[in-house]
Design an enzyme around this catalytic site. Structure first.
Site, PDB file in Angstrom:
ATOM      1  N   SER A 109      -2.211   7.013  12.539  1.00 23.71           N
ATOM      2  CA  SER A 109      -1.850   7.266  13.928  1.00 23.71           C
ATOM      3  C   SER A 109      -3.082   7.588  14.770  1.00 23.71           C
ATOM      4  CB  SER A 109      -0.863   8.430  14.003  1.00 23.71           C
ATOM      5  OG  SER A 109      -1.512   9.644  13.656  1.00 23.71           O
TER       6      SER A 109
ATOM      7  N   GLU B 206      -3.573  10.139  16.558  1.00 21.43           N
ATOM      8  CA  GLU B 206      -3.939  11.538  16.377  1.00 21.43           C
ATOM      9  C   GLU B 206      -4.853  11.711  15.163  1.00 21.43           C
ATOM     10  OE1 GLU B 206      -0.423  11.228  18.866  1.00 21.43           O
ATOM     11  OE2 GLU B 206      -0.916  10.390  16.904  1.00 21.43           O
TER      12      GLU B 206
ATOM     13  N   GLU C  74     -10.770  -1.999   5.936  1.00 23.90           N
ATOM     14  CA  GLU C  74      -9.918  -2.440   7.045  1.00 23.90           C
ATOM     15  C   GLU C  74     -10.734  -2.871   8.254  1.00 23.90           C
ATOM     16  OE1 GLU C  74      -5.558  -0.651   6.928  1.00 23.90           O
ATOM     17  OE2 GLU C  74      -7.056   0.867   7.437  1.00 23.90           O
TER      18      GLU C  74
ATOM     19  N   SER D 136       4.507  -1.444   4.197  1.00 18.35           N
ATOM     20  CA  SER D 136       4.629  -2.811   4.713  1.00 18.35           C
ATOM     21  C   SER D 136       4.855  -3.816   3.597  1.00 18.35           C
ATOM     22  CB  SER D 136       3.376  -3.189   5.506  1.00 18.35           C
ATOM     23  OG  SER D 136       3.180  -2.320   6.592  1.00 18.35           O
TER      24      SER D 136
ATOM     25  N   GLN E 130       0.831  -1.201   0.000  1.00 20.38           N
ATOM     26  CA  GLN E 130       0.000   0.000   0.000  1.00 20.38           C
ATOM     27  C   GLN E 130       0.865   1.250   0.000  1.00 20.38           C
ATOM     28  OE1 GLN E 130      -2.170   0.800   3.717  1.00 20.38           O
ATOM     29  NE2 GLN E 130      -4.007   1.153   2.503  1.00 20.38           N
ATOM     30  N   GLY E 131       0.742   2.091  -1.018  1.00 20.08           N
ATOM     31  CA  GLY E 131       1.534   3.309  -1.137  1.00 20.08           C
ATOM     32  C   GLY E 131       0.746   4.539  -0.724  1.00 20.08           C
ATOM     33  N   TYR E 132       0.598   4.722   0.594  1.00 19.47           N
ATOM     34  CA  TYR E 132      -0.146   5.873   1.107  1.00 19.47           C
ATOM     35  C   TYR E 132       0.790   6.872   1.800  1.00 19.47           C
ATOM     36  CZ  TYR E 132      -4.926   3.961   0.499  1.00 19.47           C
ATOM     37  OH  TYR E 132      -6.114   3.501  -0.006  1.00 19.47           O
ATOM     38  N   SER E 133       1.395   6.476   2.927  1.00 19.75           N
ATOM     39  CA  SER E 133       2.160   7.402   3.769  1.00 19.75           C
ATOM     40  C   SER E 133       3.396   7.942   3.051  1.00 19.75           C
ATOM     41  CB  SER E 133       2.593   6.704   5.060  1.00 19.75           C
ATOM     42  OG  SER E 133       1.472   6.356   5.844  1.00 19.75           O
TER      43      SER E 133
END
Length: 396
Positions: free
Chosen positions: A372, A374, A249, A166, A131-134
């Site tokens: 996160s 937050e 998810e 990951s 997964q290419g998100y962050s």
């Protein structure tokens, strides 16, 4: 909410339990308990073989519609499978991101051509996904991504960097959120691209964790390409598609995850009894509190899965679930160190961690990866409670 199982469901439970008993034998028997967060390096090739064995017998993608290679099982039957899988201490699966996240996203929003190309290979565990998100400057703030993609004829050309990806070093494909509209800000102008990893324009650099392992990676795209047809949804529709993926998810595999948590708690309870820590009323109280909280998490997951919220509600439900289990599991890591006392502070030669030290170290990341705490609280504050939005810096 009726949480009881029908006679048909109970018969299915017997079927799953019997199949696992019959097949987790021989070389596969040695895989029991292998893998999982912080331990993905364990018997990886053997676990791939096990997943493909599951696929040949119809035990992958069991909730998918039959027309896409699944079994179309009911919600409760999917829960039963994941619970029995965890109770059998079967090895951690290698295809979670494809089976639980990308596959359902393509079924809901992909083109017919994308479904025909990718879904059969996910079912058969022939292609693995990341997964290419962050990103380094965005973290869990998906709307602030800076990775760019431009359409050059029939090809997307991608430049940028992703982080905390990951299992990228073991994946064949990546679903990438990239900015395809120059000058756009926040969640506008994003697209959701399917990008092959085995190409010259993709570099993967493993990140060594405090556990000594490296599930997470940095991924650099430097002129990486993918076909123009490999955009899910319309160009510029990436935010909507990414939110749909995050909604998945909240899937039934979380019930299996909690069975695994219960096994960890039970094992820690035995350690406390063996070394006398259980006689400490403070530790005994914390162990009891952990048991009660885990049951609350289980009931919340069942309630969430039973309500079938709409698209706008799915990320909110996922945020609640993530806050609950991540905080609980991190606290369990702390409790494990307290139960073991001074023994928790030393390692064997060559930084040889025991299971409780590895649990403690890796659970420090539970409240960060996958969004996160937050960010989860911001989602709930702004979308559920209607509080003012947090002030954010302008996108680059």
């Amino acid at each position: 909410m009726d949480l009881s199982y029908s006679s048909e469901d109970e018969a299915f439970r017997v079927e799953v339990r019997s199949w696992l008993e019959e097949h987790l034998v021989g070389e596969f028997a040695e895989l029991r308990g292998k893998g999982g967060p912080g331990r993905e390096h364990e018997a990886y090739d053997e676990r791939v073989a096990w997943d493909r064995h599951l696929a040949r017998h119809g035990w992958t993608c069991i909730g998918w519609p039959q027309e896409y290679g699944g079994r179309g099982l009911s919600l409760f039957q999917q829960v039963i499978f994941h619970e029995e899988y965890a109770r059998a201490n079967a090895p951690a699966r290698v295809n979670h991101l494809g089976e639980e996240l990308l596959g359902p996203t393509l079924i809901a929003l992909g083109t017919d051509e994308q479904k025909q190309r990718f879904l059969p290979r996910i079912v058969a565990v022939e292609e693995l996904w990341c997964q290419g998100y962050s990103e380094p400057g965005a973290g869990s703030d998906l709307a602030n991504v800076a990775t760019r993609a431009r359409l050059d004829g029939d090809t997307w050309v991608i430049d940028g960097q992703k982080v905390w990806t990951s299992l990228a070093h073991l994946s064949d494909w990546c679903f990438v959120v990239a900015r395809t509209e120059p000058g756009s800000k926040r969640h506008h102008g994003l697209s959701y691209l399917l990008v092959p990893m085995d190409q010259e324009g993709v570099e993967v650099r493993p990140i060594i964790q405090t556990t000594g392992t490296s599930e997470f990676n940095e991924v650099f795209f430097n002129g990486a390409t993918t076909d123009a047809a490999n955009v899910v949804g319309d160009e510029g529709d990436g935010w909507k598609v990414a939110m749909a993926t995050l909604g998945f998810e909240r899937g039934v595999s979380t019930l299996g995850q909690q069975v695994g948590f219960q096994r960890e708690l039970d094992a820690l309870l035995e350690v406390a009894r063996d070394n006398g820590a259980y006689d400490d009323p403070v530790i005994r109280d914390r162990l009891a509190k952990a048991q009660v909280e885990l049951e609350v998490i289980r009931l919340n997951a069942l309630r969430t899965l039973s309500t079938s919220p709409g698209e706008d509600q799915a990320p909110q439900q996922a945020s609640i679930a993530k806050l609950l289990w991540a905080g609980w599991h991190r606290a369990l890591g702390d409790l494990a160190m307290q139960v073991r006392g001074a023994a928790s502070l030393t390692t064997g030669p060559d930084y040889d961690l025991d299971e409780w030290q590895r649990l403690y170290l890796f659970t420090r990341a539970d409240t960060i990866y996958g969004g996160s705490d937050e960010v989860q609280r911001n989602v709930l504050a702004e979308r559920v409670l209607g509080l003012p939005r947090e002030q954010r810096s302008e996108a680059r």
